[in-house]
Design an enzyme around this catalytic site. Structure first.
Site, short mmCIF file in Angstrom:
data_model
loop_
_atom_site.label_atom_id
_atom_site.label_comp_id
_atom_site.label_asym_id
_atom_site.label_seq_id
_atom_site.Cartn_x
_atom_site.Cartn_y
_atom_site.Cartn_z
N ASP A 88 -6.61 25.33 30.81
CA ASP A 88 -5.74 26.16 30.72
C ASP A 88 -5.48 26.25 29.37
OD1 ASP A 88 -3.31 27.93 31.04
OD2 ASP A 88 -2.43 26.46 32.38
N SER B 17 4.47 28.34 33.92
CA SER B 17 4.51 28.96 32.64
C SER B 17 5.63 28.81 31.83
CB SER B 17 3.72 30.39 32.71
OG SER B 17 3.35 30.88 31.64
#
Length: 658
Positions: A481, A429
């Site tokens: 995602d 991330s």
């Protein structure tokens, strides 16, 4: 639908948003009215206790007030349910009904005060059951009044002028100030120094500029997302099945992809370990407390000399447990966390013969502010031609870690211990974006370095830097995602898609939301809601829809054009940014919904950055981003002897997510 205009201002709620709150309050009021009526009929003629006259007047008045409120709520719910999002003609009377409902709060407040006085002073000698019921009615009155006040605060729009301010510049400045005030309130626990104020101001300009060009309320956005999710599912179901070729790792395509998947599964353990004890406890809820309890309360001042900022030792203990490394394998571990300063650790990975740098992802409010600093910043790199710019927050964070690694001699210390090892950088991330940028900064000094970036943010690198990073960066994306598809241009595209689909839908908002919630929870067939108006000729469909135009205040300036040479035409801000490196897309086989404890199977394929130019709405768009989900998918893929692989799409300009 634009916010409703009452009391001389526009609010953050539309005229078709009163169905659910009105129906809920109506249900409570009807039960309350029935209970009060039962109380009155049972004690009629027996109000002879001290203060009985006041009690009789209170009950009768309460019945009347509740009856009027019930009638007004019935009208509000019925009128609010009429029309569609962009067709409010049948809801013209909603402001008058809101005024009437607000007017009825006056007698209700008076009666609540009267009941409180009677209960406190004049209830002696009366039936205890009667007193208890009246107390309950008084408490209920004050609770409803309190929640009404909170609701007013919640839907209050600081920018709710009935008419826009003259001049776009003045309105944008006001919007930026409002967003800056919100950020300061949200981050009141952070130091209000000059550097943080600059961050707040930068994020406020971004948020104000993005939300300033539409006149939508939050429920409109929720309805649009529900419709987009079902529309996407309909497209997927109508698409021809994709033939999945099962190949062994010994085949040319399988060998390369299989090797990268094995490496990715290995390094993802370190990227997940960088999150410290919160993720470790979340992933191991039964065993983690026992394993960490003996370490968290001891003093580690002498034992853990390489650790910075881990006062109780829980984070470092969880890293030891997650990675299987020994204390002597760590060169440096930092849990220092500020805006643009993320925790990271440097360790010796003897299994892969690598000096490993793992950067932590988003885990704090400071990290979130780093994520939101999404404007572009110049990042010139020697040997890279073309425009070089990247995500500001992650560029600053990568620069901070670069200085620690190089200027403080951390990498020199590591390679003095293991000079034959190669440098590997990893993260998830926010950590993935920072790791990719850090790899770009270190590439000239360490030509053999590799970077494994898990679920990186989509708005990270300019095209030139993204192409350059393909030589040494591998990114891994799981399913649909959200984060790898999250960028300012993609958000602009999503906004336009929401405007288009809600302006064409011929169903009221409450039905869209109800059916959307049912579909999210229980599945079924997607709602058959038209995506284009049936009476529009095909040649008109490329033109802006009237409904869309009614929801646009002005043309968005969030997305700026590029010059002819590929460099920013204006100051580098909010420019098109891409994922780093070569991209491995992991997709779960089978239906999107499966039993909680069933075994999931996955297939992997090479993808490219153009496959992530649109945000896909899905119930798993956030679940697929979690580090434990990515690690589980990688472990599942690498544990099988055969890989389900799709043909490489590196040479194609488009990629369809299966």
């Amino acid at each position: 639908m634009p916010g409703i205009v009452v009391f001389g201002r526009r609010w953050g709620i539309a005229s078709d948003d009163f169905v659910f709150p009105g129906a809920f309050e109506l249900f409570i009021r009807v039960l309350w009215w029935i209970g009060t009526l039962i109380l009155y009929t049972q004690h009629r003629g027996h109000f002879d206790c001290n203060g009985g006259g006041i009690l009789h007047s209170y009950v009768v008045g309460l019945l009347v007030v509740l009856g009027l409120i019930i009638l007004s709520l019935c009208a509000i719910v019925y009128i609010s349910a009429q029309g569609t999002i962009t067709n409010p003609g049948q809801r013209r009377s909603m402001p008058a009904l809101v005024y009437l409902r607000a007017l009825l709060y006056i007698p209700e407040l008076v009666w609540a005060c009267l009941g409180a006085v009677w209960v406190s002073d004049d209830s002696k000698g009366c039936d205890p059951a009667t007193v208890g019921v009246v107390i309950a009615a008084v408490v209920a009155s004050w609770i409803i009044l309190l929640f009404t006040a909170l609701g007013v605060v919640f839907v209050f729009d600081p920018l709710g002028k009935p008419h826009p301010l003259p001049g776009v510049q003045g309105e944008q400045e006001l919007e930026s100030k409002v967003w800056e005030s919100r950020l300061r309130l949200l981050c009141c626990c952070l130091p209000q120094d000059d550097s943080n104020q600059a961050v707040f101001s930068s994020i406020a300009q971004l948020m104000g500029g993005f939300f300033s060009d539409t006149d939508l309320v939050p429920s409109d956005i929720a309805a649009g997302l529900a419709l987009l999710h079902q529309e996407h599912d309909k497209v997927e179901r109508s698409r021809d099945p994709v033939i999945i070729v099962t190949q062994s790792p010994s085949s040319p395509i399988g060998e390369e992809l299989g090797t990268e998947l094995e490496k990715a599964a290995h390094y993802m353990q370190f990227a997940a370990a960088a999150y410290g004890w919160p993720l470790y406890v979340y992933s191991n809820p039964l065993t983690a407390p026992c394993k960490l309890s003996g370490d968290c309360c001891r003093s580690h001042a002498a034992e853990y000399e390489v650790v910075e900022g881990d006062h109780l030792g829980c984070n470092f203990s969880s890293i030891l447990q997650s990675t299987g490394l020994q204390y002597r394998d760590f060169i440096y571990v930092s849990f220092h966390n500020q805006i643009y300063e993320s925790p990271f650790f440097v360790a010796l990975d003897h299994k892969r013969e690598a000096v490993l740098v793992a950067v932590r992802g988003t885990l704090s409010l400071r990290d979130a502010l780093t994520d939101l600093s999404a404007e572009s910043e110049n990042l010139p790199i020697e040997g890279v031609s073309g425009a070089c710019y990247a995500h500001k927050g992650m560029t600053q964070t990568a620069g901070y870690i670069y200085k620690k690694l190089v200027n403080d001699g951390i990498l020199n210390q590591a390679f003095s211990v293991a000079p034959e090892y190669k440098l590997v950088i990893t993260g998830h991330s926010l950590g993935a974006g920072t790791a990719s940028l850090l790899a770009i900064l270190l590439r000239n000094s360490f030509p053999t370095l590799q970077c494994y970036s898990f679920s990186p943010p989509g708005g990270l690198l300019s095209k030139a830097l993204a192409d350059y990073s393909k030589e040494f960066v591998v990114s891994v994306v799981l399913g649909k995602d959200l984060v790898p598809r999250l960028s300012i241009p993609n958000m602009e595209d999503l906004k336009k898609r929401i405007l288009k689909i809600i302006s064409n839908c011929n169903k009221p908002k409450y039905r869209i939301l109800l059916q959307g919630c049912w579909y999210q929870l229980f599945g079924g067939n997607p709602d058959d809601c038209p995506t284009e108006l049936e009476n529009r000729r095909e040649e008109e469909l490329s033109q802006p829809l009237l409904g869309e135009e009614s929801l646009m205040i002005r043309h968005s300036s969030s997305y700026q054009s590029m010059g002819s040479d590929g460099s920013p035409a204006h100051k580098p801000a909010l420019l098109p940014l891409f994922l780093p490196g070569r991209i491995i897309q992991i997709t779960e086989d089978g239906p999107s919904r499966r039993p909680c404890f069933s075994h999931a199977s996955f297939h992997a394929e090479w993808s490219n950055e153009m496959a992530y130019r649109s945000i896909l709405i899905s119930p798993r768009m956030l679940v697929n981003h979690m580090p434990d989900a990515v690690l589980q998918a990688l472990n599942t893929l690498t544990s099988d002897r055969l890989f389900s692989l799709c043909p490489s799409s590196l040479n194609s300009s488009q990629h369809n997510t299966v």
